[in-house]
Motif scaffolding. Structure first.
Motif, PDB file in Angstrom:
ATOM      1  N   UNK A  55       1.932  24.241  -2.029  1.00  0.00           N
ATOM      2  CA  UNK A  55       1.356  24.776  -2.241  1.00  0.00           C
ATOM      3  C   UNK A  55       0.277  25.554  -0.766  1.00  0.00           C
ATOM      4  N   UNK A  56       0.372  24.644   0.055  1.00  0.00           N
ATOM      5  CA  UNK A  56      -0.703  24.951   1.244  1.00  0.00           C
ATOM      6  C   UNK A  56      -0.213  25.095   2.486  1.00  0.00           C
ATOM      7  N   UNK A 108      -1.426   7.014   1.304  1.00  0.00           N
ATOM      8  CA  UNK A 108      -2.374   6.830   0.342  1.00  0.00           C
ATOM      9  C   UNK A 108      -3.418   7.636   1.449  1.00  0.00           C
ATOM     10  N   UNK A 109      -2.750   7.087   2.829  1.00  0.00           N
ATOM     11  CA  UNK A 109      -4.402   7.362   3.519  1.00  0.00           C
ATOM     12  C   UNK A 109      -4.307   8.890   3.280  1.00  0.00           C
ATOM     13  N   UNK A 163       1.466  27.776   5.158  1.00  0.00           N
ATOM     14  CA  UNK A 163       1.576  29.580   4.711  1.00  0.00           C
ATOM     15  C   UNK A 163       2.101  30.022   6.439  1.00  0.00           C
ATOM     16  N   UNK A 211      -8.931  27.730   1.915  1.00  0.00           N
ATOM     17  CA  UNK A 211      -7.755  26.752   2.400  1.00  0.00           C
ATOM     18  C   UNK A 211      -6.513  28.199   2.860  1.00  0.00           C
ATOM     19  N   UNK A 239      -2.653  14.828   3.261  1.00  0.00           N
ATOM     20  CA  UNK A 239      -0.982  15.770   3.009  1.00  0.00           C
ATOM     21  C   UNK A 239      -0.983  16.421   2.759  1.00  0.00           C
ATOM     22  N   UNK A 240       0.246  17.110   3.512  1.00  0.00           N
ATOM     23  CA  UNK A 240       0.530  19.153   3.400  1.00  0.00           C
ATOM     24  C   UNK A 240       1.675  18.622   1.516  1.00  0.00           C
ATOM     25  N   UNK A 241       1.165  19.950   0.919  1.00  0.00           N
ATOM     26  CA  UNK A 241       2.268  19.946  -0.273  1.00  0.00           C
ATOM     27  C   UNK A 241       2.740  21.230  -0.331  1.00  0.00           C
ATOM     28  N   UNK A 297      -4.210   7.030  -6.795  1.00  0.00           N
ATOM     29  CA  UNK A 297      -3.198   7.749  -6.922  1.00  0.00           C
ATOM     30  C   UNK A 297      -2.214   7.929  -6.980  1.00  0.00           C
ATOM     31  N   UNK A 343     -12.869  17.668   1.929  1.00  0.00           N
ATOM     32  CA  UNK A 343     -12.407  16.313   1.611  1.00  0.00           C
ATOM     33  C   UNK A 343     -11.773  15.671   2.800  1.00  0.00           C
ATOM     34  N   UNK A 385       0.512  -1.447   0.038  1.00  0.00           N
ATOM     35  CA  UNK A 385       0.060  -0.134   0.392  1.00  0.00           C
ATOM     36  C   UNK A 385       1.153   0.884   0.178  1.00  0.00           C
ATOM     37  N   UNK A 386       0.467   2.490  -1.004  1.00  0.00           N
ATOM     38  CA  UNK A 386       1.302   3.489  -1.212  1.00  0.00           C
ATOM     39  C   UNK A 386       1.468   4.221   0.528  1.00  0.00           C
ATOM     40  N   UNK A 430      -6.900  20.150   2.381  1.00  0.00           N
ATOM     41  CA  UNK A 430      -7.588  19.931   2.188  1.00  0.00           C
ATOM     42  C   UNK A 430      -7.565  19.865  -0.136  1.00  0.00           C
ATOM     43  N   UNK A 483     -12.935   6.311  -0.166  1.00  0.00           N
ATOM     44  CA  UNK A 483     -11.513   6.663   0.129  1.00  0.00           C
ATOM     45  C   UNK A 483     -10.422   5.320   0.626  1.00  0.00           C
ATOM     46  N   UNK A 528      -2.747  11.168   1.429  1.00  0.00           N
ATOM     47  CA  UNK A 528      -3.096  11.741   0.146  1.00  0.00           C
ATOM     48  C   UNK A 528      -5.280  11.858   0.381  1.00  0.00           C
ATOM     49  N   UNK A 529      -5.809  10.610   0.622  1.00  0.00           N
ATOM     50  CA  UNK A 529      -7.613  10.839   0.052  1.00  0.00           C
ATOM     51  C   UNK A 529      -7.725  11.058   1.325  1.00  0.00           C
ATOM     52  N   UNK A 530      -7.037  11.672   2.575  1.00  0.00           N
ATOM     53  CA  UNK A 530      -8.729  12.275   3.736  1.00  0.00           C
ATOM     54  C   UNK A 530      -8.202  13.796   3.601  1.00  0.00           C
ATOM     55  N   UNK A 531      -7.277  14.153   2.047  1.00  0.00           N
ATOM     56  CA  UNK A 531      -6.608  15.409   2.218  1.00  0.00           C
ATOM     57  C   UNK A 531      -5.614  16.126   3.825  1.00  0.00           C
TER      58      UNK A 531
END
Lengths: 174, 164
Positions: A84-85, A72-73, A87, B35, A80-82, B104, B82, A68-69, B42, B95, A75-78
């Motif tokens: 652009x997220x 993955x968990x 500040x 955001x 994951x911090x990128x 993904x 999300x 399993x990635x 998310x 999910x 990323x699908x729940x939002x």
């Protein structure tokens, strides 16, 4: 005799079995063949230092499996911090103003309006030859930006080629 | 007709079952309000012009592009992001199926994909692959994970209790 590393796995096993140099060996039973077709156990003599025999594929934990990635968990729940997220305090916004006419000769650049902008931190002028690579461009870019924050207003000579003007007015978010 | 702005003014947004009071300028999009002001990152912004659907949220259970929705227009509606799809640490069957099918790669489009697929299953609990394709036709994925998204959503449809 060639070193063992140049032999195939089958050769390596054969060498171990016929090793008469006095090195310690052990005889183990190992599964040989393709599961579902020719899989069977065989006795083989191998060096005593040989790691344990791997079980057949279906009993392995990782080899041949799709793990399993790990994120993955998230990323699908939002969660994951990128980039652009993120500040951070004091982050700046850059605004680019490009030349409105392609393939034009740049005669002058007027940045006075951007400099009058009250929230503007720095204004810089940058010219890129369109034919140059981006890596070349980004070196210009870094040089220009560091210059901008030293309050230098040096302008490159207008290049008599396809030129692209980048003018950055930088301001703090309110 | 009441006029607003350009100064910020107080509004209340109903997000994931909670009320959030915040000060917004009328020009603020729902995506930016979520955001930047509420730090609910998310919800992703890729194109910021209604092309990629990575900012998809549910407005009264309807999927909308939050970058094309003014926060002001979302006042009085139930917003589900999300973060709200997986409430109470319990992830939604869609999910779970996304993780199981590895639907993904970089994951930036994934929140939008998940919301589109959750919305599809709410309206149509037994979709065909064509239905799933249609549901995510607005969601752009540059990694090209579509086949696994279809498989994951069809798999989630077979799971019991696919309710948010």
């Amino acid at each position: 005799m060639a070193t063992a590393t140049t032999h195939s796995v089958a050769d390596a096993i054969l060498i171990a079995a016929t090793d008469s140099s006095g090195a310690a060996t052990k005889t183990v039973s190992m599964p040989i063949g393709v599961p579902g077709y020719t899989l069977h156990d065989e006795q083989r003599t191998v060096p005593a230092t040989e790691p344990p025999v791997l079980p057949v594929n279906k009993d392995l934990d990782y080899i041949g499996k799709s793990p399993e990635r790990w994120d993955g968990h998230a990323k699908v729940t939002g969660r994951a911090r990128y980039t652009a997220d993120v500040q951070l305090p004091g982050m700046l916004y850059a605004r680019f103003v490009n030349a409105s006419i392609p393939h034009a000769r740049v005669l002058s650049i007027d940045t006075s309006a951007a400099e009058r902008e009250t929230q503007s931190v720095a204004v810089t002028r940058l010219q890129l030859e369109e034919s140059r690579s981006w890596s070349r461009g980004s070196r210009f870019f870094q040089k220009e930006f560091s210059a901008a924050f030293d309050h230098s207003t040096e302008v490159y000579e207008a290049l008599p080629v396809m030129a692209k003007i980048l003018l950055a007015a930088v301001s703090f978010p309110s | 007709m009441k006029e607003f702005g350009p100064e910020p003014f107080p509004v209340t947004l109903h997000i994931n079952g909670k009320e959030h009071a915040l000060q917004i300028e009328p020009r603020t999009t729902l995506a930016d309000a979520l955001r930047i002001q509420l730090n609910m990152t998310g919800t992703k912004i890729s194109c910021d012009r209604g092309v990629c659907s990575s900012c998809t949220v549910l407005l009264d259970r309807m999927p909308v592009n939050s970058c094309m929705t003014l926060a002001l227009d979302a006042v009085g509606h139930q917003i589900t992001t999300i973060e709200g799809i997986s409430a109470n640490e319990q992830i939604h069957p869609v999910q779970a199926a996304f993780v199981r099918h590895d639907a993904m790669q970089c994951g930036f489009c994934t929140p939008g994909m998940v919301i589109s697929c959750v919305s599809l299953l709410e309206k149509n609990p037994h979709p065909t692959e064509a239905d799933v394709r249609y549901a995510v036709s607005g969601n752009l994925c540059r990694c090209g994970t579509y086949p696994k998204v279809f498989a994951a959503t069809l798999d989630a449809a077979t799971q019991p209790a696919s309710k948010a």
